[in-house]
Design a protein around this motif. Sequence first.
Motif, PDB file in Angstrom:
ATOM      1  N   THR A  47      -3.350  12.996  17.389  1.00 33.76           N
ATOM      2  CA  THR A  47      -3.693  13.553  16.044  1.00 33.76           C
ATOM      3  C   THR A  47      -4.093  15.020  16.328  1.00 33.76           C
ATOM      4  OG1 THR A  47      -6.147  12.731  16.367  1.00 33.76           O
ATOM      5  CG2 THR A  47      -4.588  11.430  15.506  1.00 33.76           C
ATOM      6  N   ALA A 107      -7.162   8.955  12.770  1.00 28.41           N
ATOM      7  CA  ALA A 107      -7.867   8.903  14.073  1.00 28.41           C
ATOM      8  C   ALA A 107      -7.906   7.117  14.337  1.00 28.41           C
ATOM      9  CB  ALA A 107      -9.513   9.171  13.416  1.00 28.41           C
ATOM     10  N   GLU A 150      -4.140  15.203  11.139  1.00 31.92           N
ATOM     11  CA  GLU A 150      -5.422  14.473  10.829  1.00 31.92           C
ATOM     12  C   GLU A 150      -5.248  14.605   8.967  1.00 31.92           C
ATOM     13  OE1 GLU A 150      -8.202  17.700  12.080  1.00 31.92           O
ATOM     14  OE2 GLU A 150      -7.730  17.175  14.211  1.00 31.92           O
TER      15      GLU A 150
END
Length: 261
Positions: free
Chosen positions: A185, A174, A130
């Motif tokens: 992710t 994302a 992320e």
Amino acid sequence: MNELVEIEKRGVIAHLTLNSPGTLNALSDAMLAALAARFAALAGDAGVKVVVLKGAGKAFCAGHDLREMQAGRAAPDKGRAYFADLFARCAAVMQMIPALPQPVIAEVHGIATAAGCQLVASCDLAVAAEGTRFGVNGVNIGLFCSTPMVALSRVVPRKVAFEMLTTGEFIDAARAREIGLVNRTVPHEGLDAATSALAETIAAKLGAAVRVGKRAFYDQIGMETAAAYAHTGAVMVENMLFRDTAEGVQAFLEKRKPDWA
């Protein structure tokens, strides 16, 4: 002395690390040569079932080494021959990835830009931390990412690829998952574990089946539908005749684990 592409074998999984953190793991001439050598060796390594590719330091890969590219302009032809050779060598390295018998998983963090994004797109699978940023941002300095476009436009929707290429804007992890550039992710602290878990899941399958399946996957993509079915039907026939496939089917019917050689 540290190697530009380090290798660590964890059982049947090979972890390759781009090891030039000071350049954000740029694809310099030396880095491309080191990657090509590693891939060539892995192609013949029957003891490796999955390959994980990652970057040391703050980033996965920032693309081509711009300082080297600028230095190439000093030649009498202003760099034409060097640039042609560079992009040909880079394209050859990218094409080694789908040609490898083992699935290759990109483990991505920090940034993956220009040829670095191309590297992610060229891998069979990708897991991203992320906060990772992806871009084919060469247009921001006047260089359209034409070669990275080849890999990118084959894994994400056409209009998304063109927008990234013409705006030079970055997308986050994302969004990268949403468009199919990456598969998963995860929080940064869980990146290695999540990638290793995916690698281990694949490595637990019958290696011979995964190898023929990967080759067939890329072969059929460029075919018309009827030709693709004919080709993959023949592949499945050969796969069904493997000793270990016969054992796998019988084990399933008998509700037991297969006794694979």
